[in-house]
Write an enzyme that holds these catalytic residues in place. Structure first.
Site, short mmCIF file in Angstrom:
data_model
loop_
_atom_site.label_atom_id
_atom_site.label_comp_id
_atom_site.label_asym_id
_atom_site.label_seq_id
_atom_site.Cartn_x
_atom_site.Cartn_y
_atom_site.Cartn_z
CB SER A 110 -0.84 -0.02 1.28
OG SER A 110 -1.42 1.25 1.53
CE1 TYR A 145 -4.52 -2.24 4.99
CE2 TYR A 145 -3.34 -0.19 4.56
CZ TYR A 145 -4.04 -1.28 4.09
OH TYR A 145 -4.28 -1.42 2.74
P1 NAD Z 1 -11.73 -6.31 -0.27
O1 NAD Z 1 -12.34 -6.18 1.09
O2 NAD Z 1 -12.52 -5.92 -1.45
O3 NAD Z 1 -11.21 -7.81 -0.50
C1 NAD Z 1 -10.47 -8.50 0.48
C2 NAD Z 1 -10.69 -9.99 0.30
O4 NAD Z 1 -9.86 -10.64 1.27
C3 NAD Z 1 -12.14 -10.43 0.57
O5 NAD Z 1 -12.59 -11.27 -0.49
C4 NAD Z 1 -12.03 -11.22 1.88
O6 NAD Z 1 -12.96 -12.30 1.97
C5 NAD Z 1 -10.60 -11.72 1.81
N1 NAD Z 1 -10.07 -12.08 3.13
C6 NAD Z 1 -10.15 -11.38 4.29
N2 NAD Z 1 -9.59 -12.06 5.29
C7 NAD Z 1 -9.10 -13.22 4.75
C8 NAD Z 1 -8.41 -14.34 5.27
N3 NAD Z 1 -8.11 -14.42 6.56
N4 NAD Z 1 -8.08 -15.34 4.43
C9 NAD Z 1 -8.40 -15.28 3.13
N5 NAD Z 1 -9.07 -14.25 2.56
C10 NAD Z 1 -9.41 -13.23 3.37
O7 NAD Z 1 -10.37 -5.47 -0.18
P2 NAD Z 1 -9.40 -4.84 -1.29
O8 NAD Z 1 -9.51 -3.39 -1.21
O9 NAD Z 1 -9.55 -5.53 -2.60
O10 NAD Z 1 -7.99 -5.21 -0.62
C11 NAD Z 1 -7.12 -6.20 -1.13
C12 NAD Z 1 -5.71 -5.88 -0.68
O11 NAD Z 1 -5.32 -4.59 -1.20
C13 NAD Z 1 -5.53 -5.78 0.84
O12 NAD Z 1 -4.31 -6.35 1.21
C14 NAD Z 1 -5.50 -4.28 1.08
O13 NAD Z 1 -4.79 -3.94 2.24
C15 NAD Z 1 -4.79 -3.81 -0.17
N6 NAD Z 1 -4.97 -2.40 -0.48
C16 NAD Z 1 -6.20 -1.90 -0.71
C17 NAD Z 1 -6.34 -0.55 -1.00
C18 NAD Z 1 -7.68 0.07 -1.26
O14 NAD Z 1 -7.74 1.30 -1.28
N7 NAD Z 1 -8.73 -0.70 -1.47
C19 NAD Z 1 -5.21 0.28 -1.06
C20 NAD Z 1 -3.96 -0.28 -0.82
C21 NAD Z 1 -3.85 -1.63 -0.54
#
Ligand code: NAD
Length: 259
Positions: free
Chosen positions: A141, A154
């Protein structure tokens, strides 16, 4: 290099960024394995990909559970005989001030992001080393490089992934295994939609102000990063033919963080 027939496990691929990576890997001829806590949603994603004529496979996996990770990876190896790519992407967000951050929430968040990255890496590496090929990408991130209020575990976890990737870059090199980190800015996924009202409440401002003055304030153009932007960066690393790109992090954030 093309990604045709490359088998890639993507954790947390039932939703958001991971789902987009799975779709894009399939579009490039690869075989996405959608590994998620939510098996129903993982199956729905796999079915949608299969409906386009591509291959895809859903496995139940809680990335914090050693047994579940080993079992899920074994299922993939039993079906396809190899694992070429691991995208460690599963993650959650919990926003609270550090002064009264519940220890249970701290541990839960670190476990999903860090234990999850470690356990899935270790389980896949055995097969990658045996095949003398592997591409590992961690979902970092902007918070791998930068801090924000209310996000202590985080920010800690996302910084930690840089360390893990750098160690793997060194250990994996002789086995033709690379490790890199993609660092997105804010992307409108369920993870972010959930925190807009939470941050508004904690900071005592409106949801519009959270978007403008917290999330996008330091971007060059006030724009959200998209799942498409992030998936393209991930697949750039995943398709790299040599060790030239390893131990790196790439920030995709509309200039929020410049390195
Ligand atoms: P999201 O909530 O849309 O998807 C996350 C997925 O992870 C879900 O399908 C959930 O069921 C799964 N999950 C949660 N806990 C789990 C576990 N213990 N085992 C297996 N699966 C699990 O979130 P997203 O925004 O797509 O985030 C995905 C990644 O991107 C994360 O690591 C997040 O930190 C990172 N990220 C997101 C953003 C943003 O702005 N959305 C920015 C930077 C980084």
């Amino acid at each position: 290099m093309d990604l045709a027939q490359r088998v890639g496990i993507i954790t947390g691929a039932a939703s958001g960024i991971g789902k987009e990576i799975a779709i894009k890997l399939a579009e490039r001829g690869g075989i996405p394995v959608i590994a998620d806590l939510n098996l129903e949603a993982a199956k729905a994603t796999a079915d949608a990909i299969k409906a386009t004529g591509a291959d895809a496979f859903a496995v139940a996996m809680d990335v914090t559970n050693e047994e579940a990770v080993e079992k899920g990876v074994a299922e993939v190896v039993a079906k396809y005989g190899r694992i070429d790519i691991l995208i460690s992407n599963a993650g959650i967000q919990i926003v609270k001030p550090l002064v009264d951050f519940p220890f249970a929430d701290w541990k839960k968040l670190l476990s999903i992001h860090l234990d999850g990255a470690f356990l899935t890496t270790r389980a896949c590496l055995k097969h990658m080393y045996a095949a003398n090929y592997g591409r590992v990408v961690y979902m970092g991130s902007v918070h791998s490089h930068e801090a924000s209020k209310l996000k202590a575990p985080y920010v800690t976890a996302k910084h930690g992934l840089l360390g893990l990737a750098r160690v793997l870059a060194k250990e994996g090199a002789e086995h033709n295994v690379t490790a890199n980190v993609v660092c997105p800015g804010f992307v409108r996924t369920p993870l972010v939609e959930k925190q807009i009202p939470e941050q508004a409440k904690e900071l005592g401002i409106s949801e519009e102000e959270v978007v403008k003055t917290v999330m996008l304030k330091d971007t060059v153009d006030g724009q959200f990063t998209t799942t498409d932007d992030v998936a393209s960066a991930v697949l750039y690393f995943a398709a790299s033919p040599t060790n030239v790109l390893t131990g790196q992090s790439l920030v995709v954030s509309h200039g929020w963080f410049m390195q």
